[in-house]
Write a protein that holds these residues in place. Sequence first.
Motif, PDB file in Angstrom:
ATOM      1  N   UNK A  74       0.750  -1.324  -0.085  1.00  0.00           N
ATOM      2  CA  UNK A  74       0.179  -0.015   0.098  1.00  0.00           C
ATOM      3  C   UNK A  74       0.964   1.334   0.172  1.00  0.00           C
ATOM      4  N   UNK A  75       1.986   1.306   0.763  1.00  0.00           N
ATOM      5  CA  UNK A  75       2.782   2.395   0.621  1.00  0.00           C
ATOM      6  C   UNK A  75       3.253   2.718  -0.584  1.00  0.00           C
ATOM      7  N   UNK A  76       3.965   1.724  -1.409  1.00  0.00           N
ATOM      8  CA  UNK A  76       4.484   1.910  -2.677  1.00  0.00           C
ATOM      9  C   UNK A  76       3.588   2.336  -3.448  1.00  0.00           C
ATOM     10  N   UNK A  77       2.076   2.006  -3.662  1.00  0.00           N
ATOM     11  CA  UNK A  77       1.045   2.416  -4.329  1.00  0.00           C
ATOM     12  C   UNK A  77       0.785   3.990  -3.943  1.00  0.00           C
ATOM     13  N   UNK A  79     -11.888  19.408  -5.238  1.00  0.00           N
ATOM     14  CA  UNK A  79     -10.610  18.801  -4.471  1.00  0.00           C
ATOM     15  C   UNK A  79     -10.029  17.816  -5.487  1.00  0.00           C
ATOM     16  N   UNK A  80      -8.640  17.501  -5.079  1.00  0.00           N
ATOM     17  CA  UNK A  80      -8.094  16.175  -5.655  1.00  0.00           C
ATOM     18  C   UNK A  80      -8.450  15.122  -4.710  1.00  0.00           C
ATOM     19  N   UNK A  81      -8.835  13.933  -5.076  1.00  0.00           N
ATOM     20  CA  UNK A  81      -8.872  12.752  -4.471  1.00  0.00           C
ATOM     21  C   UNK A  81      -7.632  12.092  -4.341  1.00  0.00           C
ATOM     22  N   UNK A  82      -7.140  11.644  -3.115  1.00  0.00           N
ATOM     23  CA  UNK A  82      -6.017  10.742  -2.876  1.00  0.00           C
ATOM     24  C   UNK A  82      -6.475   9.620  -1.981  1.00  0.00           C
ATOM     25  N   UNK A  83      -6.513   8.441  -2.601  1.00  0.00           N
ATOM     26  CA  UNK A  83      -7.326   7.185  -1.972  1.00  0.00           C
ATOM     27  C   UNK A  83      -6.226   6.626  -1.020  1.00  0.00           C
ATOM     28  N   UNK A  84      -5.015   7.294  -0.991  1.00  0.00           N
ATOM     29  CA  UNK A  84      -4.042   6.792   0.230  1.00  0.00           C
ATOM     30  C   UNK A  84      -3.719   5.165  -0.249  1.00  0.00           C
ATOM     31  N   UNK A  85      -3.539   4.842  -1.461  1.00  0.00           N
ATOM     32  CA  UNK A  85      -3.005   3.573  -1.792  1.00  0.00           C
ATOM     33  C   UNK A  85      -4.206   2.362  -1.489  1.00  0.00           C
ATOM     34  N   UNK A 115      -7.741   0.570  -2.291  1.00  0.00           N
ATOM     35  CA  UNK A 115      -8.508   0.287  -3.573  1.00  0.00           C
ATOM     36  C   UNK A 115      -9.874   1.250  -3.443  1.00  0.00           C
ATOM     37  N   UNK A 116     -10.198   1.822  -4.606  1.00  0.00           N
ATOM     38  CA  UNK A 116     -11.396   2.781  -4.617  1.00  0.00           C
ATOM     39  C   UNK A 116     -12.790   1.781  -4.539  1.00  0.00           C
ATOM     40  N   UNK A 117     -12.958   1.341  -3.444  1.00  0.00           N
ATOM     41  CA  UNK A 117     -14.131   0.257  -3.114  1.00  0.00           C
ATOM     42  C   UNK A 117     -14.277   0.375  -1.676  1.00  0.00           C
ATOM     43  N   UNK A 118     -15.721   0.044  -1.359  1.00  0.00           N
ATOM     44  CA  UNK A 118     -16.006  -0.081  -0.267  1.00  0.00           C
ATOM     45  C   UNK A 118     -16.185   1.385   0.601  1.00  0.00           C
TER      46      UNK A 118
END
Length: 117
Positions: free
Chosen positions: A8-11, A90-96, A98-101
């Motif tokens: 997740x950190x790499x992503x 805004x600019x969305x940052x999903x933080x690594x 998945x865009x889900x849930x």
Amino acid sequence: MDTKVLRRQKIRYGIRRKISGTSQKPRLSVFRSNTDIYVQLIDDVNGKTLAAASSKDKDIAAQAGTKIEKSKMVGAALARKASELGIAAVVFDRGGYLYHGRVKSVADGAREGGLQF
């Protein structure tokens, strides 16, 4: 040693290389723990957090519902705070994640609250 956290950190680092927030169009950053979800509006140019909301806020924590329902409330709460500050986009940052849930639910709540992504 490629654990789930390191992956997740790499992503996350890859995402952060591409996006950055300003005071006019801040970055909406999401952090998801096992039990709670936290979101912030961040101005990366000045290095300041403009607004924040989480599922630990008293009004949201007092509500009954699933984690996904609470995540939507968190997104709506952040959108209210953003509109008070005069922020519309805004600019969305999903933080690594998945865009889900829960992450998707926060984005949906923020969009319904009036934020443009």
